[in-house]
Enzyme design. Structure first.
Site, PDB file in Angstrom:
ATOM      1  N   ASP A 117       0.819  -1.217   0.000  1.00 10.24           N
ATOM      2  CA  ASP A 117       0.000   0.000   0.000  1.00 10.24           C
ATOM      3  C   ASP A 117       0.852   1.267   0.000  1.00 10.24           C
ATOM      4  OD1 ASP A 117      -1.918  -1.926   0.392  1.00 10.24           O
ATOM      5  OD2 ASP A 117      -2.902  -0.908   2.061  1.00 10.24           O
ATOM      6  N   ASP A 118       0.193   2.366  -0.355  1.00  6.85           N
ATOM      7  CA  ASP A 118       0.678   3.749  -0.153  1.00  6.85           C
ATOM      8  C   ASP A 118       1.672   4.244  -1.202  1.00  6.85           C
ATOM      9  OD1 ASP A 118      -0.869   3.427   2.074  1.00  6.85           O
ATOM     10  OD2 ASP A 118       0.668   3.980   3.524  1.00  6.85           O
ATOM     11  N   HIS A 292       3.894  -2.340   3.029  1.00  8.02           N
ATOM     12  CA  HIS A 292       3.990  -0.999   2.439  1.00  8.02           C
ATOM     13  C   HIS A 292       5.295  -0.864   1.667  1.00  8.02           C
ATOM     14  CE1 HIS A 292       1.112  -0.624   5.753  1.00  8.02           C
ATOM     15  NE2 HIS A 292       0.577   0.372   5.078  1.00  8.02           N
TER      16      HIS A 292
END
Ligand SMILES: [Zn+2]
Length: 350
Positions: A117-118, A292
């Site tokens: 993610d991100d 992440h």
């Protein structure tokens, strides 16, 4: 005998002289024609030899044949090339993931999905190298403007690389807000701004999304089961996915020069998060792991460890959509079309 011999000697001398002249002329002619023949044959050879230069300017210089077009490894759909996915023709299978439904785990037996993610971030390229080496496909839940602006040329480049490598690109909203704090219109804008960017850059609009912090779904850091969030996402056609293994990589790590946790301490936290969930479930139970790609040590330390651990358990590592039954990449996206001819290179001020 001596007198009779004189005329014979003279005769012989004349004969020898005549023969000599004939031989000399003959040799001279032979040498002349021999050289000519050699010259001709040498020209002939050079004309036929590879890279030879024609002796006459009347012979046209052969123009180099254009290189053959690169073999297309993939399938072109509505102007967007899906590399590494050959034969995506015929009818699109029915989508298994249901819009508006919140999935907290995989459903396909023996699958283990890994998602990041991100990003994309400065570390994503290195992660893609690792995934290439491991021959794995995962899911990237990307933002439009979180740790970096998606329109920045370097970010566009790494995003295209991830897509073209065959990873699933999914939405994580434009700016990573707590969706439960937003109005329906603001939630919609968070989704559609990223949709436009991904259509411009890649030529796809994701069908799958993950709310930042899991807010509005099963709790996570935020609020549980928010109907406004879920119905808005449903109306936009999004399958909502969270995780069952959080790994905590982003919670305990930092990108500081002097890390708060040592490599050993960080590894211990992440390892415990993963093994405790796996070991408390039946052998072979499916999992949906969240990491992440915005942390250097996720890319260099904990993700490689995690991949190795999961592989050794005998799981098939797949993208989130695949582990939910949508294995056909055409079902990973709700729209597919040609990318924009040109894109912005900056994001609007926040
Ligand atoms: Zn996030």
């Amino acid at each position: 005998m001596a007198n009779g011999g004189k005329p014979m000697q003279t005769k012989n001398k004349i004969l020898i002289a005549a023969v000599s002249i004939i031989v000399i002329v003959g040799v001279a002619l032979g040498v002349y024609f021999g050289v000519r023949n050699n010259k001709d044959s040498s020209n002939h050879e050079s004309n036929n030899s590879i890279g030879g230069i024609p002796s006459s300017s009347a012979v046209p210089t052969p123009t180099a044949a254009p290189p053959p077009p690169p073999a297309q490894n993939g399938t072109m759909i509505n102007g967007t090339l899906f590399p590494y996915y050959n034969g995506l023709t015929g009818q699109v299978p029915a989508t298994v993931g249901i819009p508006g439904m919140v999935y907290t785990n995989c459903v396909t037996p023996n699958t283990f999905s890994i998602s990041f993610d991100d990003g994309p971030s400065n570390y994503t390229n290195e992660l893609l190298d690792l995934l290439d080496k491991e021959n794995l496909k995962v899911t990237f839940f990307v933002n439009g403007d979180n740790t970096g602006c998606i329109y920045e040329p370097d970010v566009q480049k790494v995003l295209k690389r991830a897509f073209r490598a065959g990873h699933q690109i999914a939405s994580h909203t434009w700016s990573h807000p707590m969706l439960t704090t937003l109005s329906v219109d603001a939630i919609t804008t968070e989704m559609t701004r990223l949709e436009k960017a991904l259509m411009d850059i890649l030529g796809v609009i994701p069908r799958y999304m993950r709310p930042p912090f899991g807010d509005g779904t099963f709790g996570g850091v935020g609020n549980a089961n928010d109907q406004k969030v879920q119905s808005t996402l449903k109306n936009l056609g999004y399958v909502i996915t969270t995780w069952d293994i959080a790994t905590k990589d982003a919670d305990v790590d930092d990108n500081l020069q002097q890390h708060k946790l040592s490599d050993t301490e960080l590894q211990a936290v992440v390892q415990k998060e993963i093994t405790s969930v796996v070991e408390s479930n039946p052998k072979g139970a499916t999992h949906m792991e969240l990491m992440h790609d915005t942390y250097m040590r996720t890319v260099r330390l904990t993700a490689p460890w995690s991949i190795n651990y999961i592989k050794n358990l005998g799981y098939k590592i797949v993208p989130v959509a695949t582990c939910l039954g949508d294995a056909d990449p055409r079902n990973w996206y709700k729209n597919i079309g040609p990318p924009a001819a040109s894109t912005p290179t900056t994001c609007p001020p926040k």
